[in-house]
Write an enzyme that holds these catalytic residues in place. Structure first.
Site, PDB file in Angstrom:
ATOM      1  N   GLU A   1      -3.008  -8.604 -31.474  1.00  0.00           N
ATOM      2  CA  GLU A   1      -4.206  -8.714 -30.633  1.00  0.00           C
ATOM      3  C   GLU A   1      -3.934  -7.909 -29.368  1.00  0.00           C
ATOM      4  O   GLU A   1      -3.031  -8.258 -28.604  1.00  0.00           O
ATOM      5  CB  GLU A   1      -4.492 -10.189 -30.316  1.00  0.00           C
ATOM      6  CG  GLU A   1      -5.861 -10.432 -29.708  1.00  0.00           C
ATOM      7  CD  GLU A   1      -6.173 -11.926 -29.636  1.00  0.00           C
ATOM      8  OE1 GLU A   1      -7.169 -12.360 -30.217  1.00  0.00           O
ATOM      9  OE2 GLU A   1      -5.383 -12.654 -28.992  1.00  0.00           O
TER      10      GLU A   1
ATOM     11  N   ALA B   1      -2.241 -10.600 -17.712  1.00  0.00           N
ATOM     12  CA  ALA B   1      -1.427  -9.908 -18.708  1.00  0.00           C
ATOM     13  C   ALA B   1      -1.669 -10.606 -20.043  1.00  0.00           C
ATOM     14  O   ALA B   1      -2.200 -11.709 -20.087  1.00  0.00           O
ATOM     15  CB  ALA B   1       0.044  -9.978 -18.325  1.00  0.00           C
ATOM     16  N   LYS B   2      -1.322  -9.973 -21.150  1.00  0.00           N
ATOM     17  CA  LYS B   2      -1.564 -10.595 -22.449  1.00  0.00           C
ATOM     18  C   LYS B   2      -0.767 -11.886 -22.596  1.00  0.00           C
ATOM     19  O   LYS B   2      -1.255 -12.872 -23.133  1.00  0.00           O
ATOM     20  CB  LYS B   2      -1.222  -9.613 -23.582  1.00  0.00           C
ATOM     21  CG  LYS B   2      -1.520 -10.148 -24.996  1.00  0.00           C
ATOM     22  CD  LYS B   2      -3.024 -10.402 -25.213  1.00  0.00           C
ATOM     23  CE  LYS B   2      -3.334 -11.084 -26.526  1.00  0.00           C
ATOM     24  NZ  LYS B   2      -4.697 -11.628 -26.566  1.00  0.00           N
ATOM     25  N   VAL B   3       0.477 -11.857 -22.131  1.00  0.00           N
ATOM     26  CA  VAL B   3       1.302 -13.062 -22.219  1.00  0.00           C
ATOM     27  C   VAL B   3       1.430 -13.649 -20.816  1.00  0.00           C
ATOM     28  O   VAL B   3       1.910 -12.985 -19.901  1.00  0.00           O
ATOM     29  CB  VAL B   3       2.694 -12.731 -22.793  1.00  0.00           C
ATOM     30  CG1 VAL B   3       3.549 -13.980 -22.857  1.00  0.00           C
ATOM     31  CG2 VAL B   3       2.553 -12.110 -24.185  1.00  0.00           C
TER      32      VAL B   3
END
Lengths: 356, 356
Positions: free
Chosen positions: B152, B350-352
């Protein structure tokens, strides 16, 4: 001979009076300690220690405090149960090991009453926490814990919220053999509220002028202060028409932080506890986004905030929410007035909500 | 010889691609059914049927669906557990009868990993639901249910959200002996999404222009559609910087309705189920307050709304959220673009997310 017209009180007069009555309400609650001891003993004796909290609105915000009070004191799992799952969708859960605490100021909330009737039939220990023990809810439940807060005339709840929080603390304390300590603590908190209110009342007026055109806010808390954040947000929504959304410091970092700017301020509730670092980090991120921050709670002075409304150190950490709610209640009162709204009578709301 | 510059995709290209990939992701999830059967059998065999869901952000929104899936299928009590209570405040709860479902797309969320390690040591059955089975979370838990959604790349989650919802439905179905029906149902939903997307993609563009200057919204759902409301609100917050607050139809009536006006629209998610009357009543109250209403879900046509984005009837009522999320995901994509924002890369995210 006709009677004189009744004096219509100044807008917000009921709300301010009821904020000030909170210490007296807490002292009246303590007079009912024997009932709390009985319920705690019944739950323990019968092993019904999975605590299901059901409520709406301010009572639901108070209910969310139960997760922490029962988790930290007797070590019981408490959850805000879904009312719709049971009452409307007809889920059949095993409730034999459950203690249901149903919170409603009026005791008239229809689906809370309905939930209690079903849960009682399914074998749960059912307890009403209400300001009206003779209400339908009081009659539906096996036991009643009276809030004894006295009549609440402002539509926005204040003293019944804090008395509901104190009721959950007292019940959890009785369930864990720490009743003396907590009863004394609540009595001490009542004195601290009396001492703190005059200065806070003075401060919120200035702040309200600054916030008169604010349309949206985040209200951040974590742990025992998440209920406070939820209740502050609801006060701002209902009395000031501000789109105020409550969230934990961690949830804030997982998305909402992206929405902030200089027109989107943050209200932070921080106690001097293990959650302080996370709240401080959220405040730093909000400031970096250009958002103004109002810091409240016992650790307000330790946050890098634009405005600070500190509250007294509680005698026991778990009782912190009884003090940290004060700036939010008073600010909602002051901001509504600064906006020309009557905080006692928000549009489209009634004191007893019968929506299902 | 230098390599050509990589092509920077159009803003929102990842998000749109991943919305469209949802049917394929659901089909890949179904290929892992054996693992779901194993976990369901282990929970049932060991009597660990109090389901504790832990997650943040979109995964937490998916987790809230578990309350309904486990409540309605095997009749198990499921709760979104407080992570801070255990991880930061050190509460010692009895977890021997608990099954922990920890949801994290990346499997890296620090306090979710920490929670799982503590819960496993305390005797819970721990299960990771993650897009990366080799992650720290995958290693910390006793069992792993892979989302198999594929990488993703947009920061705003879409396909990992819907696959997490489907994973909970599939696990609850296996726990209740209805696995065949639900696996077939999810496969059918994948086809329905493929059929519905082109028309919905066309519709959201017009609507986005109308909403380009909206600063705040309420997103209303109830029962199985409350998770949808939560996720739509988060998409709008993170990609469009709209102060969007999710709530049940009942909570709306207990205060927030007072804040509405013509500049404060409402997004309603309505399925043709036992919650429809309450959502319809909330919509009527919003319209009476002058607010515009966007109605979505399979019962969108039955609401007195300003705009309607109906979704297909699900093959099973519990699978409705896999379809009713589509208009919200697409609208967030279209509105971000209408505002000149890049929905793949919201500011400050951020993505994580490693915030604790």
């Amino acid at each position: 001979m006709s009677l004189p017209e009744p004096v219509r009180p100044e807008p917000g007069a009921f709300l301010l009076e009821e904020i000030r009555e909170q210490p007296a309400a807490l002292r009246r609650l303590l007079a009912h300690e024997a009932e709390f001891a009985d319920v705690a003993a019944a739950a323990r004796r019968s092993g019904r220690t999975l605590v299901r909290l059901v409520a709406h609105g301010s009572s639901d915000n108070a209910a969310s405090y139960g997760v922490y009070a029962f988790g930290l004191l007797p070590g019981w799992t408490a959850l805000r149960d879904s009312i719709s799952l049971t009452v409307y969708s007809g889920a059949r859960l095993d409730l034999t090991g459950s203690c249901v605490l149903a919170l409603s100021q009026s005791g008239q909330t229809p689906d809370v009453v309905d939930y209690v009737q079903r849960a009682r039939a399914a074998g749960a220990l059912t307890v009403a926490v209400t300001n009206d023990p003779d209400s339908e809810l009081g009659q539906a439940a096996e036991a009643v814990l009276p809030l004894a807060a006295g009549p609440e005339r402002s539509i926005a709840a204040t003293k019944t919220y804090s008395s509901s929080v104190a009721a959950l603390a007292l019940l959890a304390a009785h369930a864990s053999g720490r009743s003396r300590e907590f009863a004394d603590g609540i009595a001490r908190v009542a004195d601290l509220i009396d001492e703190a209110l005059p200065a806070l009342e003075g401060r919120v007026g200035e702040l309200a002028v600054t916030f008169a055109y604010v349309g949206r806010m985040f209200v951040i808390g974590r742990g025992t202060e998440l209920p406070t954040a939820r209740e502050v947000a609801l006060k701002l929504l209902e009395t000031c028409r501000v789109a105020a959304e409550p969230m934990t410091a961690t949830a804030f970092a997982h998305g909402p932080v992206a929405a902030l700017d200089a027109l989107f301020p943050v209200w932070a509730v921080a106690a001097r506890d293990e959650n302080l670092a996370a709240v401080a980090e959220a405040v730093a991120r909000a400031r970096a986004a250009g958002a103004g921050v109002v810091a409240t709670g016992s650790a307000a002075a330790e946050l890098d905030a634009t405005y600070r409304l500190p509250t007294p150190e509680p005698p026991l950490p778990l009782l912190s929410p009884l003090l940290s709610i004060l700036p939010g209640q008073l600010f909602a009162w002051a901001l509504a007035r600064a906006k020309g709204l009557d905080p006692d009578r928000p549009q489209r709301l009634a004191k007893v909500t019968l929506a299902r």
